[in-house]
Design an enzyme around this catalytic site. Structure first.
Site, PDB file in Angstrom:
ATOM      1  N   LYS A   1       0.838  -1.199   0.000  1.00 46.98           N
ATOM      2  CA  LYS A   1       0.000   0.000   0.000  1.00 46.98           C
ATOM      3  C   LYS A   1       0.873   1.250   0.000  1.00 46.98           C
ATOM      4  CE  LYS A   1      -1.685   1.681   4.043  1.00 46.98           C
ATOM      5  NZ  LYS A   1      -1.363   3.111   4.222  1.00 46.98           N
ATOM      6  N   ASN A   2       1.847   1.292   0.905  1.00 51.18           N
ATOM      7  CA  ASN A   2       2.616   2.534   1.048  1.00 51.18           C
ATOM      8  C   ASN A   2       3.503   2.803  -0.171  1.00 51.18           C
ATOM      9  OD1 ASN A   2       1.394   3.008   3.449  1.00 51.18           O
ATOM     10  ND2 ASN A   2       3.171   2.519   4.735  1.00 51.18           N
ATOM     11  N   CYS A  49      -3.810  13.422  12.630  1.00 49.15           N
ATOM     12  CA  CYS A  49      -4.487  12.144  12.501  1.00 49.15           C
ATOM     13  C   CYS A  49      -4.385  11.434  13.830  1.00 49.15           C
ATOM     14  CB  CYS A  49      -3.897  11.335  11.357  1.00 49.15           C
ATOM     15  SG  CYS A  49      -2.641  10.192  11.824  1.00 49.15           S
ATOM     16  N   ARG A  68       1.812  14.581  13.257  1.00 51.78           N
ATOM     17  CA  ARG A  68       2.243  14.306  11.871  1.00 51.78           C
ATOM     18  C   ARG A  68       2.243  15.539  10.966  1.00 51.78           C
ATOM     19  NH1 ARG A  68      -0.277   8.646   9.902  1.00 51.78           N
ATOM     20  NH2 ARG A  68       1.640   8.486   8.721  1.00 51.78           N
ATOM     21  N   ARG A  74      -8.621   0.084   4.679  1.00 52.59           N
ATOM     22  CA  ARG A  74      -7.661   1.009   4.075  1.00 52.59           C
ATOM     23  C   ARG A  74      -6.376   0.273   3.702  1.00 52.59           C
ATOM     24  NH1 ARG A  74      -6.065   5.809   7.541  1.00 52.59           N
ATOM     25  NH2 ARG A  74      -4.798   5.981   5.689  1.00 52.59           N
TER      26      ARG A  74
HETATM   27  C1  UD1 Z   1       4.961   6.622   6.326  1.00 49.43           C
HETATM   28  C2  UD1 Z   1       3.973   5.495   6.167  1.00 49.43           C
HETATM   29  C3  UD1 Z   1       3.412   5.072   7.518  1.00 49.43           C
HETATM   30  C4  UD1 Z   1       4.539   4.750   8.481  1.00 49.43           C
HETATM   31  C5  UD1 Z   1       5.550   5.901   8.542  1.00 49.43           C
HETATM   32  C6  UD1 Z   1       6.777   5.566   9.375  1.00 49.43           C
HETATM   33  C7  UD1 Z   1       3.003   5.929   3.973  1.00 49.43           C
HETATM   34  C8  UD1 Z   1       1.804   6.302   3.178  1.00 49.43           C
HETATM   35  N1  UD1 Z   1       2.890   5.934   5.302  1.00 49.43           N
HETATM   36  O1  UD1 Z   1       4.229   7.712   6.862  1.00 49.43           O
HETATM   37  O2  UD1 Z   1       2.587   3.925   7.335  1.00 49.43           O
HETATM   38  O3  UD1 Z   1       3.999   4.555   9.776  1.00 49.43           O
HETATM   39  O4  UD1 Z   1       6.007   6.226   7.210  1.00 49.43           O
HETATM   40  O5  UD1 Z   1       7.407   4.426   8.907  1.00 49.43           O
HETATM   41  O6  UD1 Z   1       4.043   5.581   3.417  1.00 49.43           O
HETATM   42  N2  UD1 Z   1       7.468  14.274  10.498  1.00 49.43           N
HETATM   43  C9  UD1 Z   1       7.656  15.618  10.728  1.00 49.43           C
HETATM   44  N3  UD1 Z   1       7.551  16.501   9.673  1.00 49.43           N
HETATM   45  C10 UD1 Z   1       7.269  16.072   8.412  1.00 49.43           C
HETATM   46  C11 UD1 Z   1       7.093  14.698   8.175  1.00 49.43           C
HETATM   47  C12 UD1 Z   1       7.207  13.805   9.234  1.00 49.43           C
HETATM   48  O7  UD1 Z   1       7.908  16.021  11.855  1.00 49.43           O
HETATM   49  O8  UD1 Z   1       7.181  16.913   7.510  1.00 49.43           O
HETATM   50  C13 UD1 Z   1       7.586  13.302  11.607  1.00 49.43           C
HETATM   51  C14 UD1 Z   1       6.298  12.516  11.856  1.00 49.43           C
HETATM   52  O9  UD1 Z   1       5.395  13.218  12.692  1.00 49.43           O
HETATM   53  C15 UD1 Z   1       6.828  11.250  12.501  1.00 49.43           C
HETATM   54  C16 UD1 Z   1       8.190  11.057  11.795  1.00 49.43           C
HETATM   55  O10 UD1 Z   1       8.522  12.306  11.221  1.00 49.43           O
HETATM   56  O11 UD1 Z   1       7.049  11.461  13.869  1.00 49.43           O
HETATM   57  C17 UD1 Z   1       8.198  10.019  10.705  1.00 49.43           C
HETATM   58  O12 UD1 Z   1       7.114  10.249   9.822  1.00 49.43           O
HETATM   59  P1  UD1 Z   1       7.178   9.883   8.280  1.00 49.43           P
HETATM   60  O13 UD1 Z   1       8.318   8.933   8.038  1.00 49.43           O
HETATM   61  O14 UD1 Z   1       7.145  11.126   7.481  1.00 49.43           O
HETATM   62  O15 UD1 Z   1       5.816   9.105   8.073  1.00 49.43           O
HETATM   63  P2  UD1 Z   1       4.863   9.175   6.828  1.00 49.43           P
HETATM   64  O16 UD1 Z   1       5.628   9.326   5.570  1.00 49.43           O
HETATM   65  O17 UD1 Z   1       3.741  10.112   7.117  1.00 49.43           O
END
Ligand code: UD1
Length: 420
Positions: free
Chosen positions: A22-23, A118, A123, A399
């Protein structure tokens, strides 16, 4: 709203095919926006999140045809009509922010709703925005939207202050069409990033270093079409590996690969679960005796995935001894703990730590799914529990897991969906 009824009935035996990730698919689909030529994905999973991304791309004027029952997605962005990603769709799914980088890179402008918070934590998307800014994007955040424009993205060196999967993906896609060289440091190393880089390379991008923490992209003038198979879903794989671990028996996971889940497999081994490679995937069974307690810390890849923490907790609920799970990626990701407690588990949550005191047996109970991975952890627990469990709010499950009842029933589980 549908619910799922599970009657715990002992060991499982059979085979479970693992779908495409999915991701990975949610980041490969927006890559269509980078080119006017067709991009076709094979091995796509059939999930509601994929339908949401289809709807979002459609709202921009892209064509997305789901062929072969949805396993093939034939996409074309030759005739885009809009660069506006509306709140009504974006709010359903955070991954919608992944259209920002590609739109900006190809059209020099984009207007994308901010996804908002969320259930599993704040996030933010600040890192997505900072990386694009470093490449020359001008950003304006107003009325819940990010309005981005540029007279042309330029290559840049960007160091991510923390590892972010989504921000790495957005920056990587944008950099493929930027002028000059981009170096992304402290980049995410997840298999889904490697898969995206491989697809972009098939489209003509010049990328090196994916799978390491430094990715170098040499921008090109245009990208072309490609056909790309979506990588195996390591989270679906890990989830179903836990089914025979928690209920006993032996299950073969078709398409499974240890390299996608090495840290997870090490913990399974320590807990007393045997994992062996076969010609077609992996076979998992419980070694003699009860599951043993293990401590788990979630980390970016190659560490233990946060997306398997809830399911691992379900296993450890019936282990011999006390386990500590530490959640280092998301600050509020133990919402399954009170639901597991309703089933007789003994869990204490303190901030980012959960202490699980193993019990001999869980008992069936009515429980509620709070997020995607939490919902499947309740199903795993229910498979091993005495009596009946009804898991409500399973739209979370839909989902990210296709045909969950079918896949588990094929191994002898008593599980059915109750339409509501
Ligand atoms: C992706 C995955 C999700 C998984 C996560 C961590 C998808 C669609 N989703 O989510 O299933 O749980 O990786 O492996 O691929 N953060 C910030 N600022 C940002 C972006 C992230 O502070 O701009 C923080 C987040 O709050 C979190 C951490 O960075 O604490 C990691 O998040 P991130 O790796 O970005 O997760 P996603 O890409 O949203």
């Amino acid at each position: 709203m549908d619910s799922i009824l599970v009657r715990g009935n002992g060991p499982l035996k059979g085979q479970i095919p693992i779908a495409g990730a999915k991701n990975a698919c949610l980041t490969l689909m927006p890559a269509t926006l980078l080119t006017e030529e067709p991009l076709t994905l094979t091995n796509a999973p059939r999930l509601s999140d994929i339908r949401t991304m289809t709807q979002l791309l459609g709202s921009l004027g892209a064509e997305v045809a789901a062929l072969q029952g949805g396993q093939v997605l034939a996409m074309s962005s030759h005739n885009l009509t809009s660069q506006h990603a509306d709140y009504d769709i974006v709010r359903k799914m955070r991954a919608s922010i992944l259209v920002l980088g590609p739109l900006l890179a190809r059209f020099g402008q984009a207007e994308v709703s901010l996804p908002g918070g969320c259930a599993i934590g704040a996030r933010p998307v600040d890192l997505h925005l900072k990386a694009l800014e470093a490449m020359g994007a001008e950003l304006d955040l107003r009325d819940g939207y990010v309005r981005a424009k540029t007279s042309g993205l330029r290559g840049a060196v960007f160091v991510f202050p923390i590892v972010s999967v989504g921000a790495t993906e957005n920056a990587l896609m944008a950099a493929t069409l930027a002028k000059g060289t981009t170096v992304l440091k402290n980049a995410a190393r997840e298999p889904e990033i490697v898969d995206l880089a491989q697809c972009l390379r098939r489209m003509g991008a010049q990328i090196e270093g994916e799978g390491t923490s430094t990715i170098t992209i040499q921008g090109v003038d245009r990208l072309g079409g490609a056909t790309h198979p979506v990588v195996t879903d390591r989270i679906e794989l890990g989830t179903y590996m836990l089914a025979p671990a928690i209920c006993g028996g032996e299950v073969e996971l078709l398409g499974g690969r240890i390299d996608l889940l090495a840290a997870f497999c090490e913990k399974l081994d320590a807990a007393g679960v045997s994992v062996t490679e076969t010609d077609r995937g992996l076979t998992v069974s419980r070694k003699n005796g009860r599951i043993r307690a293990v401590d788990v810390v979630t980390e970016p890849f190659p560490g233990f995935p946060t997306d398997l923490q809830a399911q691992m907790m379900a296993l450890l609920c019936t282990a011999e001894g006390t386990s500590v799970l530490e959640e280092k990626i998301f600050e509020n990701r133990f919402m399954h703990a009170p639901e597991l407690t309703r089933m007789g588990a003994k869990i204490e949550v303190h901030g980012g730590h959960a202490t699980v005191h193993g019990v001999e047996k869980l008992r069936g109970a009515p429980v509620m799914a709070t997020d995607l991975r939490a919902s499947v952890s309740l199903i795993l627990a229910a498979l091993a529990a005495e009596g009946e469990t009804v898991v409500s709010r399973v739209y979370h499950l839909d989902r990210g897991y296709e045909k969950v009842e079918e896949k588990l029933s094929a191994c002898g589980a008593l599980i059915e969906r109750i339409a509501g």
